[in-house]
Write an enzyme that holds these catalytic residues in place. Structure first.
Site, PDB file in Angstrom:
ATOM      1  N   HIS A 125      47.958  26.021  26.025  1.00 24.52           N
ATOM      2  CA  HIS A 125      46.957  26.418  25.026  1.00 24.52           C
ATOM      3  C   HIS A 125      47.650  26.702  23.691  1.00 24.52           C
ATOM      4  O   HIS A 125      48.510  27.579  23.612  1.00 24.52           O
ATOM      5  CB  HIS A 125      46.204  27.676  25.483  1.00 24.52           C
ATOM      6  CG  HIS A 125      45.154  28.142  24.502  1.00 24.52           C
ATOM      7  ND1 HIS A 125      45.199  29.384  23.904  1.00 24.52           N
ATOM      8  CD2 HIS A 125      44.059  27.521  23.993  1.00 24.52           C
ATOM      9  CE1 HIS A 125      44.153  29.515  23.086  1.00 24.52           C
ATOM     10  NE2 HIS A 125      43.458  28.386  23.129  1.00 24.52           N
ATOM     11  N   HIS A 149      38.140  25.030  17.195  1.00 21.38           N
ATOM     12  CA  HIS A 149      37.903  24.367  18.479  1.00 21.38           C
ATOM     13  C   HIS A 149      36.762  23.364  18.430  1.00 21.38           C
ATOM     14  O   HIS A 149      36.617  22.547  19.321  1.00 21.38           O
ATOM     15  CB  HIS A 149      37.552  25.401  19.554  1.00 21.38           C
ATOM     16  CG  HIS A 149      38.694  26.298  19.914  1.00 21.38           C
ATOM     17  ND1 HIS A 149      38.945  27.463  19.238  1.00 21.38           N
ATOM     18  CD2 HIS A 149      39.638  26.206  20.879  1.00 21.38           C
ATOM     19  CE1 HIS A 149      39.999  28.064  19.780  1.00 21.38           C
ATOM     20  NE2 HIS A 149      40.444  27.320  20.771  1.00 21.38           N
ATOM     21  N   ARG A 221      19.677  52.756  15.832  1.00 19.14           N
ATOM     22  CA  ARG A 221      18.518  51.867  15.932  1.00 19.14           C
ATOM     23  C   ARG A 221      18.634  50.798  14.836  1.00 19.14           C
ATOM     24  O   ARG A 221      18.481  51.107  13.654  1.00 19.14           O
ATOM     25  CB  ARG A 221      17.239  52.689  15.766  1.00 19.14           C
ATOM     26  CG  ARG A 221      15.909  51.911  15.658  1.00 19.14           C
ATOM     27  CD  ARG A 221      15.744  50.930  16.726  1.00 19.14           C
ATOM     28  NE  ARG A 221      14.424  50.302  16.810  1.00 19.14           N
ATOM     29  CZ  ARG A 221      14.268  48.981  16.895  1.00 19.14           C
ATOM     30  NH1 ARG A 221      15.304  48.184  16.831  1.00 19.14           N
ATOM     31  NH2 ARG A 221      13.060  48.471  17.062  1.00 19.14           N
ATOM     32  N   CYS A 269      13.336  58.469  16.288  1.00 25.23           N
ATOM     33  CA  CYS A 269      12.601  57.214  16.308  1.00 25.23           C
ATOM     34  C   CYS A 269      11.188  57.501  16.819  1.00 25.23           C
ATOM     35  O   CYS A 269      11.016  58.285  17.761  1.00 25.23           O
ATOM     36  CB  CYS A 269      13.293  56.211  17.216  1.00 25.23           C
ATOM     37  SG  CYS A 269      12.450  54.621  17.234  1.00 25.23           S
ATOM     38  N   TYR A 407       4.694  50.736  13.910  1.00 23.74           N
ATOM     39  CA  TYR A 407       4.695  52.141  13.514  1.00 23.74           C
ATOM     40  C   TYR A 407       3.343  52.555  12.942  1.00 23.74           C
ATOM     41  O   TYR A 407       3.255  53.188  11.887  1.00 23.74           O
ATOM     42  CB  TYR A 407       5.847  52.432  12.524  1.00 23.74           C
ATOM     43  CG  TYR A 407       7.193  52.002  13.067  1.00 23.74           C
ATOM     44  CD1 TYR A 407       7.833  52.756  14.053  1.00 23.74           C
ATOM     45  CD2 TYR A 407       7.794  50.834  12.627  1.00 23.74           C
ATOM     46  CE1 TYR A 407       9.044  52.353  14.578  1.00 23.74           C
ATOM     47  CE2 TYR A 407       9.010  50.418  13.143  1.00 23.74           C
ATOM     48  CZ  TYR A 407       9.633  51.173  14.122  1.00 23.74           C
ATOM     49  OH  TYR A 407      10.845  50.761  14.632  1.00 23.74           O
TER      50      TYR A 407
HETATM   51  N1  LIG Z   1      17.753  49.040   6.741  1.00 21.10           N
HETATM   52  C1  LIG Z   1      17.308  49.525   7.912  1.00 21.10           C
HETATM   53  N2  LIG Z   1      16.938  50.798   7.980  1.00 21.10           N
HETATM   54  C2  LIG Z   1      16.499  51.307   9.145  1.00 21.10           C
HETATM   55  C3  LIG Z   1      16.384  50.515  10.304  1.00 21.10           C
HETATM   56  C4  LIG Z   1      16.810  49.173  10.212  1.00 21.10           C
HETATM   57  O1  LIG Z   1      16.783  48.410  11.185  1.00 21.10           O
HETATM   58  N3  LIG Z   1      17.265  48.705   8.993  1.00 21.10           N
HETATM   59  N4  LIG Z   1      15.870  51.056  11.461  1.00 21.10           N
HETATM   60  C5  LIG Z   1      14.995  52.230  11.286  1.00 21.10           C
HETATM   61  C6  LIG Z   1      14.622  52.883  12.537  1.00 21.10           C
HETATM   62  S1  LIG Z   1      13.323  52.220  13.416  1.00 21.10           S
HETATM   63  C7  LIG Z   1      15.209  54.046  12.934  1.00 21.10           C
HETATM   64  S2  LIG Z   1      14.681  54.839  14.325  1.00 21.10           S
HETATM   65  C8  LIG Z   1      16.316  54.649  12.152  1.00 21.10           C
HETATM   66  C9  LIG Z   1      17.529  54.904  13.018  1.00 21.10           C
HETATM   67  O2  LIG Z   1      18.534  55.520  12.275  1.00 21.10           O
HETATM   68  P1  LIG Z   1      19.971  55.685  12.915  1.00 21.10           P
HETATM   69  O3  LIG Z   1      20.418  54.357  13.447  1.00 21.10           O
HETATM   70  O4  LIG Z   1      20.847  56.200  11.824  1.00 21.10           O
HETATM   71  O5  LIG Z   1      19.825  56.682  14.037  1.00 21.10           O
HETATM   72  O6  LIG Z   1      16.714  53.830  11.061  1.00 21.10           O
HETATM   73  C10 LIG Z   1      15.642  53.242  10.364  1.00 21.10           C
HETATM   74  N5  LIG Z   1      16.146  52.619   9.171  1.00 21.10           N
HETATM   75 MO   LIG Z   2      12.727  53.780  15.045  1.00 19.83          MO
END
Ligand SMILES: Nc1nc2c(c(=O)[nH]1)N[C@H]1C(S)=C(S)[C@@H](COP(=O)(O)O)O[C@H]1N2
Ligand SMILES: [Mo]
Length: 555
Positions: A125, A149, A221, A269, A407
């Site tokens: 390799h 590759h 998240r 969340c 939401y």
């Molecule tokens: N730019 C951005 N902001 C975001 C999100 C994202 O995906 N992108 N997710 C949101 C959601 S649904 C949640 S619950 C929180 C999570 O914040 P944390 O990851 O700092 O806990 O960020 C929020 N702000």
């Molecule tokens: Mo969230």
């Protein structure tokens, strides 16, 4: 260096790599449904890695020896199969079986449908020991990084080692791996719900171990890959649409001219505790969070209100206007993450909304919005937009998918067919909730002096403070008030941190089992509902019924 040593050295590397790539967890269909992130057309720059050397001389030699068969096939006009295509003449292997062949005695890899025994190729390799990282795995994530590759010759060489097909159920789509190889390193103690995008909750016993959650344990998240930003070049644009459109750009340095502000706030969340609603009533769509999609931190930055006022926002005529926050992360169709809150809420001094650059005394980590995010205390955390790029004051709410199609609040009878997102109220605050963190459901707990100690968190949105947490050991006949309550001393209306609590529950001699129910009451004297049935909703948000667990007792 012997292959054994190489193996030992590479195992840790391999583990790191695996955690960043596709293998572990696939995004649930529900999430793809709601966020459409499965498309592959992200416009991220392809990562180029200059470290691996690839000698065409060696490849040439090996190829000459190994691809004779293929050439003959081509000459005789036989159809040549594409690399990784399914071959009906070969046996099928499960990924588990392939995974066992990860050492110098027997070294297999997979590519799309193909399984390959490349043991004899190891010494030649060109990238040397690097190949050991792919033992028993798909070589696709690696080749997505080491793009040299991806040539006809290498595919042909690979095919010459073909021994079988990978079982259909074990084939993972790696075509977008390159989007994810730059994801930040994550603490191994987080409970991963989906790997791409990265979503993870904090284990309950670590939740209550710290009043302010250490940054590396704070739940994560994401809807998309984490964007790579730099605090020195980052700019946030404030756009005010009011007949005319005016905009002002700020560097972080310029933002720091506003009075400094510090707020302790939990982020939760809206889908926290969704799994209980899902399991106790009927299925909902969304990440199956247990109680770990909430954490607490001290945020530093400047007040959004100050910046908006400086930018000339009319503080008198606020009704019907909104503030749209846009992040730097973009989805498959090139749309930036965005959501909005009412302007009234944004300007309320009690709201203490921050443009935050620091978390628990340190710069924001990439996972939590480095270098700038909004913190909307007391609101569902989705409004706290990370990697903040622009702030727009407008007559319209955010038009984004995340704002329009998620939401929002529905009653328990609405279905995906009957729910009208356009008229449903967006969730801008959070109801009171609590959870027992220790013991966990199913644990065996020790009795000390006739008591079992129960610990957990409680939280309420909109600036409400937790006044009381009650635990019932007998399905609601009697309630025992938690005696220890740890909380921030901010006044009601401005109370955004969570409360950690401890209750002592008496148990009888010889009692083997204990059912525990927990509920909290906030400073508006709102309390949690008992049943999930009554608050069930299609997205499983605001899942705040009593937390009910059962534990075994050891005397
Ligand atoms: N730019 C951005 N902001 C975001 C999100 C994202 O995906 N992108 N997710 C949101 C959601 S649904 C949640 S619950 C929180 C999570 O914040 P944390 O990851 O700092 O806990 O960020 C929020 N702000
Ligand atoms: Mo969230």
């Amino acid at each position: 260096m012997s292959l054994k040593n190489i193996l030992l050295r590479t195992i840790s590397q391999k583990n790191k790599f695996i955690s960043l790539t596709a293998s572990a967890v696939k995004v649930s269909n529900e999430e793809q449904y709601s966020h459409g992130q499965q498309n592959k057309n992200y416009s991220y720059k392809r990562r180029t890695v200059a470290t691996a050397l690839f000698s065409s001389v060696i490849v040439g030699t090996v190829l000459a020896e190994k691809s004779d068969k293929n050439k003959k096939k081509r000459k005789t006009g036989e159809k040549t199969l594409q690399a990784g295509e399914k071959r009906s003449d070969l046996p099928t292997f499960r990924a588990e079986e392939v995974g066992k062949h990860d050492n110098e005695e027997s070294f297999w890899v997979t590519y799309k449908n193909g399984v390959y025994d490349v043991t004899s190729f190891l010494p030649s390799h060109p990238g040397g020991e690097q190949i050991m990282n792919a033992g028993g795995l798909s070589i696709e994530p690696f080749w997505n990084v080491y793009g040299m590759h991806k040539t006809e010759e290498v595919y042909a060489l690979l095919e010459s080692f073909r021994i079988g097909n990978l079982h259909e159920d074990d084939i993972v789509d790696h075509t977008d791996d390159e989007l994810w190889v730059k994801e930040p390193a994550r603490d191994k103690r987080l409970i991963v719900k989906t790997a791409k995008p990265f979503n993870a909750e904090i284990p309950p016993k670590l939740q209550i171990a710290y009043f302010d959650t250490p940054n590396e344990l704070f739940y994560v998240r994401q809807h998309m890959p984490v964007p790579e930003l730099d605090q020195s070049s980052h700019r946030v644009t404030v756009i005010v649409k009011n007949g005319t459109v005016r905009s002002k750009e700020f560097s972080l340095q310029q933002l720091s001219m506003f009075p400094k502000a510090t707020v302790r706030a939990a982020l939760m969340c809206a889908g926290n505790r969704r799994s209980e609603m899902n399991e106790q009533v009927k299925p909902v769509k969304g990440i199956s969070w247990q109680g770990g999609a909430i954490s607490n931190a001290v945020w530093e930055g400047v007040y959004l209100r100050d910046v908006l006022v400086y930018c000339g926002v009319d503080t008198q005529n606020t009704v019907g206007k909104h503030v749209i926050f846009t992040g730097s992360d973009i989805d498959a169709t090139g749309v930036n993450f965005s959501t909005s809150i009412p302007l009234d809420q944004a300007l309320n001094p009690n709201g203490r909304i921050l443009l935050a650059t620091r978390m628990n005394g340190r710069p924001l980590p990439p996972d939590h919005g480095y270098p700038l995010r909004v913190i909307v205390p007391g609101a569902p955390a989705v409004r706290s937009v990370k990697w903040l790029e622009s702030i727009t004051v407008s007559h319209d709410e955010s038009s984004s998918h995340w704002h329009q199609k998620d939401y929002r609040s529905f009653n328990a009878s609405k279905t995906w067919e009957t729910a009208d997102f356009a008229s449903a109220p967006p969730i801008y605050s959070l109801p009171v909730t609590s959870a027992i963190c220790d013991p966990a459901h199913g644990d065996t707990v020790a009795v000390s002096n006739g008591f079992v100690e129960v610990r957990g968190y409680a939280y309420s949105g909109g600036g409400a403070k937790i006044l009381r947490v009650d635990v019932s050991p007998d399905c609601g006949k009697t309630w025992i008030q938690a005696e220890e309550m740890q909380s921030d001393d901010a006044p009601p209306q401005q109370h955004y941190g969570w409360t950690l609590w401890t209750a002592r529950i008496p148990v009888e001699r010889g009692q083997r089992e204990l059912k525990l129910w927990a509920k909290a009451t906030d400073s508006n004297f709102n309390t949690q509902p008992e049943r999930f049935e009554d608050i069930w909703n299609i997205r499983g948000v605001l899942s705040n019924a009593y937390h009910k667990i059962k534990v075994q007792i050891k005397h």
